[in-house]
Motif scaffolding. Sequence first.
Motif, mmCIF file in Angstrom:
data_model
loop_
_atom_site.group_PDB
_atom_site.id
_atom_site.type_symbol
_atom_site.label_atom_id
_atom_site.label_comp_id
_atom_site.label_asym_id
_atom_site.label_seq_id
_atom_site.Cartn_x
_atom_site.Cartn_y
_atom_site.Cartn_z
ATOM 1 N N GLY A 59 0.893 -1.254 0.110
ATOM 2 C CA GLY A 59 0.012 -0.200 -0.027
ATOM 3 C C GLY A 59 0.898 1.357 -0.018
ATOM 4 N N PRO A 60 0.202 2.611 0.159
ATOM 5 C CA PRO A 60 0.950 3.756 0.123
ATOM 6 C C PRO A 60 1.713 3.741 1.476
ATOM 7 N N PRO A 61 2.852 4.549 1.399
ATOM 8 C CA PRO A 61 3.599 4.887 2.440
ATOM 9 C C PRO A 61 2.924 5.810 3.702
ATOM 10 N N SER A 62 3.277 5.385 4.791
ATOM 11 C CA SER A 62 3.065 6.388 5.985
ATOM 12 C C SER A 62 3.332 7.696 5.586
ATOM 13 N N GLN A 63 3.099 8.654 6.730
ATOM 14 C CA GLN A 63 3.760 10.011 6.631
ATOM 15 C C GLN A 63 5.071 10.045 6.883
ATOM 16 N N TRP A 64 5.823 11.018 5.954
ATOM 17 C CA TRP A 64 7.282 10.937 5.781
ATOM 18 C C TRP A 64 7.737 11.397 7.142
ATOM 19 N N ILE A 65 8.723 11.029 7.719
ATOM 20 C CA ILE A 65 9.328 11.757 8.888
ATOM 21 C C ILE A 65 10.888 12.355 8.425
ATOM 22 N N ARG A 66 10.867 13.585 8.653
ATOM 23 C CA ARG A 66 12.274 14.174 8.281
ATOM 24 C C ARG A 66 13.407 13.808 9.357
ATOM 25 N N GLY A 67 14.558 13.746 9.021
ATOM 26 C CA GLY A 67 15.737 13.832 9.612
ATOM 27 C C GLY A 67 16.743 14.695 9.271
ATOM 28 N N ARG A 68 16.882 15.478 10.327
ATOM 29 C CA ARG A 68 17.890 16.652 10.143
ATOM 30 C C ARG A 68 18.985 16.646 11.072
ATOM 31 N N LEU A 69 20.049 17.617 10.734
ATOM 32 C CA LEU A 69 21.084 17.746 11.879
ATOM 33 C C LEU A 69 20.834 19.255 12.573
ATOM 34 N N VAL A 70 21.234 19.243 13.749
ATOM 35 C CA VAL A 70 21.145 20.341 14.775
ATOM 36 C C VAL A 70 22.370 21.301 14.199
ATOM 37 N N ALA A 71 22.431 22.330 13.638
ATOM 38 C CA ALA A 71 23.410 23.151 13.287
ATOM 39 C C ALA A 71 23.881 24.126 14.524
ATOM 40 N N PHE A 72 25.341 23.917 15.052
ATOM 41 C CA PHE A 72 25.651 24.614 16.100
ATOM 42 C C PHE A 72 27.050 25.028 16.126
ATOM 43 N N THR A 73 27.486 26.103 16.871
ATOM 44 C CA THR A 73 28.677 26.615 16.983
ATOM 45 C C THR A 73 28.851 26.611 18.448
ATOM 46 N N THR A 74 30.294 26.686 18.792
ATOM 47 C CA THR A 74 30.806 26.482 20.151
ATOM 48 C C THR A 74 32.034 27.508 20.107
ATOM 49 N N SER A 75 32.164 28.150 21.383
ATOM 50 C CA SER A 75 33.315 29.134 21.579
ATOM 51 C C SER A 75 33.611 28.797 23.241
ATOM 52 N N ILE A 76 35.048 27.973 23.089
ATOM 53 C CA ILE A 76 35.677 27.734 24.265
ATOM 54 C C ILE A 76 37.112 28.457 24.213
ATOM 55 N N PRO A 77 37.149 29.282 25.586
ATOM 56 C CA PRO A 77 38.237 29.888 25.869
ATOM 57 C C PRO A 77 39.432 28.874 26.217
ATOM 58 N N ARG A 78 40.635 29.381 25.217
ATOM 59 C CA ARG A 78 41.976 28.468 25.431
ATOM 60 C C ARG A 78 42.734 28.925 26.778
ATOM 61 N N TRP A 79 42.569 30.148 27.306
ATOM 62 C CA TRP A 79 43.212 30.707 28.483
ATOM 63 C C TRP A 79 42.299 31.548 29.227
ATOM 64 N N VAL A 80 42.247 31.323 30.581
ATOM 65 C CA VAL A 80 41.524 32.249 31.492
ATOM 66 C C VAL A 80 42.496 32.436 32.990
ATOM 67 N N ARG A 81 42.002 33.408 33.204
ATOM 68 C CA ARG A 81 42.626 33.654 34.777
ATOM 69 C C ARG A 81 41.677 33.178 36.063
ATOM 70 N N ALA A 82 42.183 32.697 36.899
ATOM 71 C CA ALA A 82 41.628 32.223 38.026
ATOM 72 C C ALA A 82 40.436 33.032 38.886
ATOM 73 N N ASP A 83 40.817 34.306 38.688
ATOM 74 C CA ASP A 83 39.758 35.148 39.086
ATOM 75 C C ASP A 83 38.657 35.669 38.002
ATOM 76 N N ALA A 84 38.635 34.868 36.988
ATOM 77 C CA ALA A 84 37.497 35.395 35.873
ATOM 78 C C ALA A 84 36.883 33.999 35.714
ATOM 79 N N PRO A 85 35.590 34.257 35.234
ATOM 80 C CA PRO A 85 34.831 33.038 34.880
ATOM 81 C C PRO A 85 35.188 32.252 33.609
ATOM 82 N N THR A 86 35.164 31.155 33.419
ATOM 83 C CA THR A 86 35.245 30.370 32.060
ATOM 84 C C THR A 86 33.931 30.498 31.649
#
Length: 323
Positions: A118-145
């Motif tokens: 018979g005919p197919p069911s509803q089609w379900i999409r598959g997609r990627l979450v696009a995301f970016t990330t910024s992580i510092p390479r150096w911090v001082r102990a008196d400042a937040p990461t």
Amino acid sequence: MLQIAVSAADADGTAASAVGLSAAFDILYSSEPLIEGFSPSGSAAVRLDWRNWPRQDRDTPDDPLDVDAPVLFQPMYRVGTAAPVDVGRPTTAAGSTFAVPKPPFEVAVRAQNEWDAGPPSQWIRGRLVAFTTSIPRWVRADAPTVVSGTFSGPPTVQVTLQARNTAASAWYVVSSADFSGGRYRFSLASRGTREYRVAVANTVTSTPSTVWYGGYSAPVTTTTQMTVWPTVYREPAPVGSGLAQIGLSIMPGIDGRGELQRWNGKTWTLVGYVFTKHGYGDAYLSTNVASRFAYRFYVPTHRFGAVTVAAAYSATFYQTITR
């Protein structure tokens, strides 16, 4: 409505009798399955759950070609405009977890009986979450990461900040939260050098029906440098007034050893060692002779619990001994 026609034949194959007709019957085509649930599984599979619409042969029940066999279901996927690809063999189960290609793709299931697919069911999409990330390479102990970034696709995602103390150790969770508005941000105390990454969780949306695949950011080593500062209690100090006390403070509060250094006009020289407990210690200078020198503290790299903190110098300070 159909009938089976039967006649007897001569040896040469020519019909030798009138045609006899079976009772009337109809073809009961497969219905379109109803998708009842869908979700991503890991990074390369999807879970579909379905049910079949029951169909009853009201016109010619128990006709001679009705077969009392279970309905079979065939999962499938398609990529772009390419033809659908069957996954595995037909099954009588009401759900299946199966491998899928890299997003974007679409998945569905069709039912089949003795007559047709018979005919197919509803089609379900598959997609990627696009995301970016910024992580510092150096911090001082008196400042937040601060670890932050953006995402697009679903309106809300769960983002988890993970860390490990060395490249060979296991990842552990630092913080996790649901974020919306296309942005996420973590701010935490800088307590030592370690490696960070973010994990974006899989999720689903119903409008449109989509399974979203998250993933991991590239790991980044964030070096935490300790913060070192002096406290000069008497400036100037009178000659002969006893030892001049100078405090050493370190963040984070390590138990260790630093150095008191003096500028001799050409280079920094070691005056003596200063031992700290929970980040605090004291150095002492003689006040027997009038003088004025520039000083600084130096604290080498230390362990702080399971991690390290990088070496640091304090700001230059002066101690004057006056007559």
